[in-house]
Design a protein around this motif. Structure first.
Motif, PDB file in Angstrom:
ATOM      1  N   ARG A 191       0.871 -11.938  -6.838  1.00  0.00           N
ATOM      2  CA  ARG A 191       0.343 -13.038  -6.020  1.00  0.00           C
ATOM      3  C   ARG A 191       0.253 -14.320  -6.845  1.00  0.00           C
ATOM      4  NH1 ARG A 191      -5.236 -11.925  -3.378  1.00  0.00           N
ATOM      5  NH2 ARG A 191      -4.108 -11.131  -1.570  1.00  0.00           N
ATOM      6  N   ALA A 192      -0.185 -14.190  -8.092  1.00  0.00           N
ATOM      7  CA  ALA A 192      -0.288 -15.366  -8.972  1.00  0.00           C
ATOM      8  C   ALA A 192       1.090 -16.001  -9.174  1.00  0.00           C
ATOM      9  CB  ALA A 192      -0.879 -14.971 -10.323  1.00  0.00           C
ATOM     10  N   MET A 193       2.138 -15.183  -9.160  1.00  0.00           N
ATOM     11  CA  MET A 193       3.503 -15.664  -9.363  1.00  0.00           C
ATOM     12  C   MET A 193       4.178 -16.055  -8.044  1.00  0.00           C
ATOM     13  SD  MET A 193       3.858 -15.783 -12.549  1.00  0.00           S
ATOM     14  CE  MET A 193       5.544 -16.325 -12.465  1.00  0.00           C
ATOM     15  N   HIS A 194       3.415 -16.088  -6.951  1.00  0.00           N
ATOM     16  CA  HIS A 194       3.930 -16.495  -5.637  1.00  0.00           C
ATOM     17  C   HIS A 194       5.011 -15.548  -5.107  1.00  0.00           C
ATOM     18  CE1 HIS A 194       1.705 -20.099  -6.579  1.00  0.00           C
ATOM     19  NE2 HIS A 194       2.476 -20.328  -7.625  1.00  0.00           N
ATOM     20  N   ILE A 195       4.887 -14.268  -5.453  1.00  0.00           N
ATOM     21  CA  ILE A 195       5.805 -13.267  -4.890  1.00  0.00           C
ATOM     22  C   ILE A 195       5.001 -12.426  -3.906  1.00  0.00           C
ATOM     23  CG2 ILE A 195       7.368 -11.358  -5.394  1.00  0.00           C
ATOM     24  CD1 ILE A 195       7.649 -12.437  -8.202  1.00  0.00           C
ATOM     25  N   LEU A 196       5.265 -12.629  -2.620  1.00  0.00           N
ATOM     26  CA  LEU A 196       4.445 -12.014  -1.579  1.00  0.00           C
ATOM     27  C   LEU A 196       5.307 -11.078  -0.732  1.00  0.00           C
ATOM     28  CD1 LEU A 196       2.716 -15.362  -0.521  1.00  0.00           C
ATOM     29  CD2 LEU A 196       1.870 -13.690  -2.169  1.00  0.00           C
ATOM     30  N   PRO A 197       5.116  -9.760  -0.877  1.00  0.00           N
ATOM     31  CA  PRO A 197       5.921  -8.821  -0.085  1.00  0.00           C
ATOM     32  C   PRO A 197       5.556  -8.869   1.397  1.00  0.00           C
ATOM     33  CG  PRO A 197       4.259  -7.640  -1.355  1.00  0.00           C
ATOM     34  CD  PRO A 197       4.172  -9.075  -1.769  1.00  0.00           C
ATOM     35  N   ASP A 198       6.515  -8.473   2.231  1.00  0.00           N
ATOM     36  CA  ASP A 198       6.284  -8.452   3.690  1.00  0.00           C
ATOM     37  C   ASP A 198       5.720  -7.114   4.126  1.00  0.00           C
ATOM     38  OD1 ASP A 198       7.824 -10.971   4.131  1.00  0.00           O
ATOM     39  OD2 ASP A 198       9.453  -9.714   3.366  1.00  0.00           O
ATOM     40  N   GLU A 199       5.933  -6.100   3.307  1.00  0.00           N
ATOM     41  CA  GLU A 199       5.668  -4.737   3.740  1.00  0.00           C
ATOM     42  C   GLU A 199       5.306  -3.911   2.510  1.00  0.00           C
ATOM     43  OE1 GLU A 199       8.809  -3.287   6.396  1.00  0.00           O
ATOM     44  OE2 GLU A 199       8.675  -1.368   5.367  1.00  0.00           O
ATOM     45  N   GLY A 200       4.536  -2.835   2.737  1.00  0.00           N
ATOM     46  CA  GLY A 200       4.210  -1.938   1.630  1.00  0.00           C
ATOM     47  C   GLY A 200       2.786  -2.113   1.143  1.00  0.00           C
ATOM     48  N   VAL A 201       2.552  -1.735  -0.108  1.00  0.00           N
ATOM     49  CA  VAL A 201       1.221  -1.809  -0.708  1.00  0.00           C
ATOM     50  C   VAL A 201       0.880  -3.282  -0.939  1.00  0.00           C
ATOM     51  CG1 VAL A 201      -0.103  -1.221  -2.769  1.00  0.00           C
ATOM     52  CG2 VAL A 201       1.529   0.428  -1.824  1.00  0.00           C
ATOM     53  N   TRP A 202      -0.370  -3.666  -0.696  1.00  0.00           N
ATOM     54  CA  TRP A 202      -0.822  -5.020  -1.021  1.00  0.00           C
ATOM     55  C   TRP A 202      -2.322  -4.987  -1.211  1.00  0.00           C
ATOM     56  CZ3 TRP A 202       1.531  -8.277  -3.586  1.00  0.00           C
ATOM     57  CH2 TRP A 202       1.232  -9.659  -3.606  1.00  0.00           C
ATOM     58  N   ILE A 203      -2.884  -6.135  -1.542  1.00  0.00           N
ATOM     59  CA  ILE A 203      -4.307  -6.207  -1.845  1.00  0.00           C
ATOM     60  C   ILE A 203      -4.909  -7.228  -0.875  1.00  0.00           C
ATOM     61  CG2 ILE A 203      -3.974  -7.984  -3.619  1.00  0.00           C
ATOM     62  CD1 ILE A 203      -6.032  -6.492  -5.314  1.00  0.00           C
ATOM     63  N   ASN A 204      -6.026  -6.870  -0.233  1.00  0.00           N
ATOM     64  CA  ASN A 204      -6.601  -7.807   0.741  1.00  0.00           C
ATOM     65  C   ASN A 204      -7.558  -8.782   0.059  1.00  0.00           C
ATOM     66  OD1 ASN A 204      -8.980  -6.449   0.284  1.00  0.00           O
ATOM     67  ND2 ASN A 204      -8.995  -5.359   2.243  1.00  0.00           N
ATOM     68  N   GLU A 205      -8.164  -9.674   0.849  1.00  0.00           N
ATOM     69  CA  GLU A 205      -9.033 -10.704   0.262  1.00  0.00           C
ATOM     70  C   GLU A 205     -10.181 -10.092  -0.533  1.00  0.00           C
ATOM     71  OE1 GLU A 205      -8.257 -13.895   0.169  1.00  0.00           O
ATOM     72  OE2 GLU A 205      -6.452 -13.266   1.218  1.00  0.00           O
ATOM     73  N   ALA A 206     -10.621  -8.904  -0.103  1.00  0.00           N
ATOM     74  CA  ALA A 206     -11.751  -8.255  -0.785  1.00  0.00           C
ATOM     75  C   ALA A 206     -11.292  -7.494  -2.034  1.00  0.00           C
ATOM     76  CB  ALA A 206     -12.449  -7.298   0.175  1.00  0.00           C
ATOM     77  N   GLY A 207      -9.978  -7.544  -2.314  1.00  0.00           N
ATOM     78  CA  GLY A 207      -9.473  -6.877  -3.505  1.00  0.00           C
ATOM     79  C   GLY A 207      -9.209  -5.387  -3.324  1.00  0.00           C
ATOM     80  N   GLN A 208      -9.201  -4.927  -2.041  1.00  0.00           N
ATOM     81  CA  GLN A 208      -8.928  -3.499  -1.818  1.00  0.00           C
ATOM     82  C   GLN A 208      -7.444  -3.293  -1.515  1.00  0.00           C
ATOM     83  OE1 GLN A 208     -11.492  -4.112   1.348  1.00  0.00           O
ATOM     84  NE2 GLN A 208     -13.063  -2.648   0.708  1.00  0.00           N
ATOM     85  N   LEU A 209      -6.945  -2.108  -1.901  1.00  0.00           N
ATOM     86  CA  LEU A 209      -5.543  -1.795  -1.611  1.00  0.00           C
ATOM     87  C   LEU A 209      -5.379  -1.476  -0.133  1.00  0.00           C
ATOM     88  CD1 LEU A 209      -4.089   0.420  -4.462  1.00  0.00           C
ATOM     89  CD2 LEU A 209      -3.681  -1.986  -3.976  1.00  0.00           C
ATOM     90  N   ILE A 210      -4.344  -2.058   0.458  1.00  0.00           N
ATOM     91  CA  ILE A 210      -4.021  -1.764   1.860  1.00  0.00           C
ATOM     92  C   ILE A 210      -2.528  -1.470   1.932  1.00  0.00           C
ATOM     93  CG2 ILE A 210      -5.876  -3.145   2.901  1.00  0.00           C
ATOM     94  CD1 ILE A 210      -3.776  -5.411   3.244  1.00  0.00           C
ATOM     95  N   GLU A 211      -2.075  -0.902   3.048  1.00  0.00           N
ATOM     96  CA  GLU A 211      -0.645  -0.703   3.252  1.00  0.00           C
ATOM     97  C   GLU A 211      -0.257  -1.359   4.566  1.00  0.00           C
ATOM     98  OE1 GLU A 211       1.298   2.836   2.098  1.00  0.00           O
ATOM     99  OE2 GLU A 211      -0.523   3.770   1.332  1.00  0.00           O
ATOM    100  N   ARG A 212       0.867  -2.093   4.534  1.00  0.00           N
ATOM    101  CA  ARG A 212       1.334  -2.749   5.748  1.00  0.00           C
ATOM    102  C   ARG A 212       2.768  -2.286   5.998  1.00  0.00           C
ATOM    103  NH1 ARG A 212       0.561  -8.848   3.683  1.00  0.00           N
ATOM    104  NH2 ARG A 212       2.152  -8.043   2.274  1.00  0.00           N
ATOM    105  N   GLY A 213       3.118  -2.031   7.262  1.00  0.00           N
ATOM    106  CA  GLY A 213       4.502  -1.686   7.572  1.00  0.00           C
ATOM    107  C   GLY A 213       4.624  -0.322   8.227  1.00  0.00           C
TER     108      GLY A 213
END
Length: 492
Positions: free
Chosen positions: A65-87
């Motif tokens: 995220r700091a490097m401005h690489i934002l995936p569209d799908e898969g594992v990610w981190i929400n605003e609260a810092g928890q791991l989520i999965e999208r897709g």
């Protein structure tokens, strides 16, 4: 319809930090996805439980995220810092797909493309030693391939420890078609029968990544060159199942300046370390993107959007790319010089606040050091002397070439008197100060050198520094007069 559009994946292992090589792989996947209006997936390859580190996946997402690489799908981190999965193809944590990988392995056994191996680590070790003594390349000799499937099944049900291996052809060759390297031919007899399920029931990378790429409709696999020798094993699995393989592109290795391979384990080549040292994400992104590729070859500075729209896999170099940190320093300095002034101040002022002074002084110093700044961590080094009285001023560097101490004192005392009498409005700009002082020197029929050199050294305490006019403006009347007096006092 699905698989017509481009789908690419970043598939890092959660080992604690984002290695600069993995950043480049992630970037090229991101450029490729955006260039083709495709989908970027983040899958976490965490089947190697021995190397798993708690919190590493979250930290990886933060770095991307700091490097401005934002995936569209898969594992990610929400605003609260928890791991989520999208897709639609969850789970994207590879370890959660292990059951599915074991099913695929059983199908390969049923087709005669894989077999159960009961050889213990001790047996394998002895085999290796004997082969090395005989001057052969150490590899599994395939003895468990000869077991009858019913015998194997019985021993598995009895709870005997085992792995599952691929049964590669013993002759012929396989051709990997690569977008960057062209066709690469491998002889089957050079390949060891690859373990695909370990004794703990977890898949190895070769089975897991291949099956997941298929299940997630990945169209292009863009990864580091170290995976090229493994690609025949992956093609073997595609072929066995009758799946259409993705298009492969293997990126050149990153090298140290002495042309040795950049180590995976070096902490100091992680994105987190570069950011902590005060490199800007934009500069780091620009720098890493050009390790092995340049859109035009006639310049070095590109925005993220320019890189995305110009990216073509075929244009990536085959040869390894040297990590030249001097170039990164140059690039970071360029970014600091050319960025929006408010954005620049937002970065630098927090560093200057630690040094003291009031906000007006901090802002003047920020602008003064801008042309000399390489990275944010250098702020104290290039600006510390503007916040505190100079200590250990070396009187021997104050005189102009061959100038006598008495003359230096006379010039400095005259300058101090002149500056003390200047109205406030003249202190408000470097140009006004310069114009006034130079006129005053001319009126006195003096030369610039014997006045301006001692004045500059008195203000900066250094042989090399910004001009005396910039220093006067930044330090302001009170601090400037105090420094000039201290210099006069230091001269015997």
């Amino acid at each position: 319809m699905h698989h017509m559009s481009v789908r690419v994946r970043m598939a890092p292992s959660p080992t604690g930090y984002l290695h600069i090589g993995n950043l480049r792989t992630a970037l090229y996947n991101e450029f490729f996805a955006r260039h083709h209006c495709g989908t970027l997936i983040l899958r976490i390859e965490d089947t190697d439980r021995a190397r798993y580190i708690e919190g590493a996946t979250e930290s990886l997402c933060r770095s991307l995220r700091a490097m401005h690489i934002l995936p569209d799908e898969g594992v990610w981190i929400n605003e609260a810092g928890q791991l989520i999965e999208r897709g639609d193809y969850a789970p994207y944590l590879q370890s959660k797909r292990a059951e599915r990988h074991r099913e695929y392995a059983q199908k390969l056994i049923a087709m005669g493309k894989a077999y159960v191996c009961f050889c213990s680590p001790a047996v394998l070790d002895k085999m290796r030693q004997e082969q090395q003594k005989a001057g052969m390349a150490p590899r599994y000799d395939g003895r468990c391939r000869l077991l009858h499937p019913e015998e194997s099944a019985a021993r598995v049900s009895a709870g005997e420890s085992h792995v599952i291996r691929l049964a590669f052809p013993r002759e012929g060759s396989v051709t990997v078609m690569d977008e960057i390297r062209g066709d690469v031919v491998f002889d089957w007899n050079e390949l060891d029968d690859q373990v695909i399920i370990k004794s703990d029931g977890m898949p190895t990378y070769h089975l897991a990544a291949t099956c997941d790429d298929h299940d997630m409709w990945i169209t292009h696999v863009i990864r580091g060159e170290e995976w090229l020798p493994s690609t025949p094993k992956h093609l073997f699995i595609y072929e066995a199942f009758g799946w259409k393989p993705p298009i492969f592109a293997h990126l050149p290795l990153l090298l140290n300046p002495d042309k040795t391979k950049l180590s995976k384990r070096q902490g100091d080549v992680s994105v987190e370390d570069f950011l902590a040292k005060g490199y800007l994400p934009e500069a780091l992104l620009n720098f890493v993107a050009l390790l092995g590729w340049n859109p035009s070859g006639d310049r070095e500075i590109y925005t993220h959007d320019e890189l995305r729209s110009a990216f073509e896999l075929e244009k990536v170099n085959k040869s390894g790319a040297v990590l030249n940190l001097e170039k990164l320093d140059w690039m970071n300095a360029e970014y600091l010089k050319s960025m929006d002034t408010d954005a620049y101040l937002d970065l630098v002022l927090p560093e200057l606040r630690k040094l003291g002074g009031d906000e007006a002084l901090q802002k003047r110093v920020a602008m003064l050091i801008r042309s000399r700044l390489i990275r944010l961590s250098d702020v104290p080094d290039v600006s510390g002397e503007y916040f505190h009285p100079l200590r250990n001023l070396n009187p021997s560097i104050i005189p102009w070439k061959g100038q006598q101490p008495a003359d230096v004192k006379e010039k400095l005392a005259a300058a101090r008197e002149e500056l003390a009498g200047l109205p406030d409005y003249l202190w408000a700009s470097t140009d006004d100060l310069e114009h006034h002082i130079k006129e005053w020197i001319t009126r006195r029929a003096w030369q610039n050198g014997p006045v301006l050199w001692p004045l500059r050294v008195a203000l900066s305490g250094r042989e090399k520094s910004p001009s005396p006019f910039e220093l006067l403006y930044v330090l302001g009347r009170e601090a400037s007069l105090a420094r000039i007096q201290a210099a006069i006092d230091s001269l015997q």
